[in-house]
Write a protein that holds these residues in place. Structure first.
Motif, PDB file in Angstrom:
ATOM      1  N   THR A 115      -5.080   2.999  -1.170  1.00 48.38           N
ATOM      2  CA  THR A 115      -5.842   3.061   0.076  1.00 48.38           C
ATOM      3  C   THR A 115      -6.669   1.804   0.303  1.00 48.38           C
ATOM      4  O   THR A 115      -7.097   1.541   1.420  1.00 48.38           O
ATOM      5  CB  THR A 115      -6.786   4.279   0.060  1.00 48.38           C
ATOM      6  OG1 THR A 115      -7.629   4.184  -1.099  1.00 48.38           O
ATOM      7  CG2 THR A 115      -5.994   5.570   0.014  1.00 48.38           C
ATOM      8  N   LYS A 116      -6.895   0.998  -0.734  1.00 43.46           N
ATOM      9  CA  LYS A 116      -7.739  -0.179  -0.577  1.00 43.46           C
ATOM     10  C   LYS A 116      -6.938  -1.479  -0.682  1.00 43.46           C
ATOM     11  O   LYS A 116      -7.479  -2.525  -1.013  1.00 43.46           O
ATOM     12  CB  LYS A 116      -8.846  -0.168  -1.631  1.00 43.46           C
ATOM     13  CG  LYS A 116      -9.797   1.009  -1.475  1.00 43.46           C
ATOM     14  CD  LYS A 116     -10.914   0.977  -2.477  1.00 43.46           C
ATOM     15  CE  LYS A 116     -11.835   2.181  -2.286  1.00 43.46           C
ATOM     16  NZ  LYS A 116     -12.916   2.203  -3.272  1.00 43.46           N
ATOM     17  N   GLN A 165       0.699   3.573  -2.964  1.00 46.81           N
ATOM     18  CA  GLN A 165      -0.249   4.573  -2.462  1.00 46.81           C
ATOM     19  C   GLN A 165      -1.689   4.132  -2.691  1.00 46.81           C
ATOM     20  O   GLN A 165      -2.541   4.909  -3.137  1.00 46.81           O
ATOM     21  CB  GLN A 165       0.029   5.927  -3.126  1.00 46.81           C
ATOM     22  CG  GLN A 165       1.438   6.396  -2.829  1.00 46.81           C
ATOM     23  CD  GLN A 165       1.819   7.656  -3.576  1.00 46.81           C
ATOM     24  OE1 GLN A 165       1.065   8.169  -4.386  1.00 46.81           O
ATOM     25  NE2 GLN A 165       3.000   8.162  -3.304  1.00 46.81           N
ATOM     26  N   ALA A 221       0.829  -1.207   0.000  1.00 49.08           N
ATOM     27  CA  ALA A 221       0.000   0.000   0.000  1.00 49.08           C
ATOM     28  C   ALA A 221       0.864   1.258   0.000  1.00 49.08           C
ATOM     29  O   ALA A 221       0.562   2.238  -0.691  1.00 49.08           O
ATOM     30  CB  ALA A 221      -0.930  -0.007   1.215  1.00 49.08           C
ATOM     31  N   THR A 259      -6.399  -3.871   3.751  1.00 48.82           N
ATOM     32  CA  THR A 259      -7.707  -3.862   4.427  1.00 48.82           C
ATOM     33  C   THR A 259      -7.866  -5.153   5.223  1.00 48.82           C
ATOM     34  O   THR A 259      -7.184  -6.151   4.939  1.00 48.82           O
ATOM     35  CB  THR A 259      -8.846  -3.763   3.400  1.00 48.82           C
ATOM     36  OG1 THR A 259      -8.857  -4.984   2.622  1.00 48.82           O
ATOM     37  CG2 THR A 259      -8.680  -2.559   2.482  1.00 48.82           C
TER      38      THR A 259
END
Length: 198
Positions: free
Chosen positions: A121-122, A119, A115, A125
């Motif tokens: 964001t998902k 970069q 991540a 998780t």
């Protein structure tokens, strides 16, 4: 550390990763002085060159580590075959490490690094951490990494991951086995656990 650790690698992406990553993991290491990475053009090229390179090497204090993707092969059979090549070349102390199944398994083992590198964001998780809890079991981790980070390409991805990949907390067992083996080679302590076929 007497001599260098010479890594004989299957492909350029592993060299790209190790050149940037090893000095982070082993502070003070300098490429060319403490370690040297020699990439090949795939598994067949690596396998053909092992005996020739090991037999012709003329720097006595250098030590060797062979790093190769497993790609669903029988680990015991593959390591035994590579071990025989090393013995025939007069380098029985060579460390052999198989990446299960591909280099990208190590990336799936550290979703936080993936991540950060892309970069995304998902990427890191709870659902993905659960899905990739055993990254070494995925047959095609490169496909999974590309799905998580569409901008991923092998060389640029390896360069980016070298700056973020962590050992601590990484879920890839093959990454931990690799690092532990390199630590023993660096300390001059190759033991039976490193030389067995499995």
């Amino acid at each position: 550390m007497p001599g260098r650790i010479v890594f004989l690698l299957e492909e350029l992406s592993m060299r790209t990763l190790l050149d940037g990553w090893l000095p982070r993991i082993f502070p003070g290491w300098v490429e060319g002085q403490h370690f040297l990475c020699i990439p090949h053009e795939g598994k067949s090229d690596l396998d053909r060159s092992i005996a020739r390179k090991l037999a012709a090497w003329r720097i006595p204090e250098d030590r060797f580590v062979i790093v190769r993707d497993n790609d669903s092969a029988d680990c015991m059979v593959l390591k035994a075959r590579l071990r025989l090549l090393c013995q025939q070349a007069g380098q029985p102390q060579t460390l052999i490490r198989l990446v299960c199944q591909e280099l990208e398994s190590w990336y799936l083992g550290d979703l936080a690094a993936l991540a950060s590198a892309f970069q995304g964001t998902k990427i890191d998780t709870p659902a993905h951490r659960k899905r990739y809890i055993e990254p070494d079991r995925w047959q095609k981790p490169s496909v999974e990494v590309k799905r998580l980070a569409p901008a991923f390409h092998k060389l640029s991805g390896a360069r980016a991951m070298a700056q973020h990949l962590s050992v601590e907390g990484n879920r890839s067992r093959s990454l931990h086995v690799f690092i532990a083996g390199v630590q023993r080679v660096a300390g001059g302590m190759i033991g039976p656990q490193d030389l067995q076929a499995g």
